[in-house]
Design an enzyme around this catalytic site. Structure first.
Site, mmCIF file in Angstrom:
data_model
loop_
_atom_site.group_PDB
_atom_site.id
_atom_site.type_symbol
_atom_site.label_atom_id
_atom_site.label_comp_id
_atom_site.label_asym_id
_atom_site.label_seq_id
_atom_site.Cartn_x
_atom_site.Cartn_y
_atom_site.Cartn_z
ATOM 1 N N LEU A 1 0.877 -1.160 0.000
ATOM 2 C CA LEU A 1 0.000 0.000 0.000
ATOM 3 C C LEU A 1 0.918 1.215 0.000
ATOM 4 O O LEU A 1 1.798 1.335 0.853
ATOM 5 C CB LEU A 1 -0.907 0.005 1.237
ATOM 6 N N ASP A 2 0.750 2.089 -0.996
ATOM 7 C CA ASP A 2 1.672 3.206 -1.163
ATOM 8 C C ASP A 2 1.745 4.068 0.090
ATOM 9 O O ASP A 2 0.780 4.169 0.854
ATOM 10 C CB ASP A 2 1.241 4.076 -2.341
ATOM 11 N N ALA A 3 2.883 4.721 0.283
ATOM 12 C CA ALA A 3 3.080 5.559 1.461
ATOM 13 C C ALA A 3 2.045 6.673 1.545
ATOM 14 O O ALA A 3 1.633 7.073 2.640
ATOM 15 C CB ALA A 3 4.490 6.151 1.461
ATOM 16 N N SER B 1 -1.012 6.477 0.613
ATOM 17 C CA SER B 1 -2.341 5.899 0.783
ATOM 18 C C SER B 1 -2.484 5.410 2.223
ATOM 19 O O SER B 1 -1.501 5.190 2.921
ATOM 20 C CB SER B 1 -2.563 4.745 -0.190
#
Length: 206
Positions: free
Chosen positions: A66-68, A70
């Site tokens: 999960l992207d930073a 997000s």
């Protein structure tokens, strides 16, 4: 609308459950409500924090990413086969996102998301998409999103079964509605219900 989520924890690394003790660690599956600015790895990089600042459970690793920038559900486990089963798109485990987008998507834009949109790396698979009305009662993001006063925004729910790089953001941009905030609320049967940002809980593998 009452929130399903408690207010954010002000203490980094606040744990709902302490790690089990013993010579042999049992299978662990953690549901972590990842805050904005935290990577899906234990080591920090640049301005982003690592998971070590929030989770003190030895031997667990993220199942997927999960992207930073997000927020929301990140699953971690100490079991390799379970990690692969959760992360591998071939198992088609649904991922549910609540997405704050710029503008108000009409039915044509939502249908385009459902049918699949063309990205640089190919067509996305069919998805489920709907407007969230009223908007979900979530915690305040830190830092807050940048709001353009002359452009409205709204929340949509997007459910996908694949995991292309930054896919949700690219999908909403492709239909003319850039993502302002992205929160993953569920992966298959697992969710962040009851978890404030930075909190985690043990879950039983489904």
């Amino acid at each position: 609308m009452p929130s399903r989520f408690p207010p954010p924890s002000r203490r980094p690394g606040r744990l709902l459950n302490a790690p089990a003790a013993g010579p042999q660690e049992p299978l662990r599956l953690l549901c972590f409500n990842k805050p904005y600015g935290v990577l899906s790895q234990f080591t920090p990089e640049g301005r982003w924090q690592g998971l070590k600042d929030w989770i003190a459970v030895p031997g667990v690793h993220a199942a997927g990413r999960l992207d930073a920038d997000s927020e929301g559900l990140l699953l971690l486990t100490n079991n390799g086969p379970l990690q692969a089963r959760i992360a591998d798109p071939r198992h088609k485990m649904e991922k549910t996102y609540w997405v704050q987008v710029e503008g108000i998507p009409d039915e044509a834009a939502l249908q385009a998301l459902r049918d699949g949109v063309q990205l640089r790396d190919g067509m996305t698979l069919p998805a489920r998409a709907r407007r969230l009305e009223p908007a979900p009662a979530l915690w305040e993001r830190e830092p807050p999103i940048r709001v353009r006063q002359n452009i409205p925004d709204c929340w949509i729910e997007l459910v996908i079964r694949e995991g292309k790089n930054r896919q949700v953001r690219r999908m909403t941009a492709a239909v003319g509605h850039p993502t302002l905030r992205l929160v993953r609320v569920a992966i298959g049967p697992y969710s962040i219900d009851g978890l404030a940002p930075g909190q985690w809980k043990d879950a039983a593998p489904a």
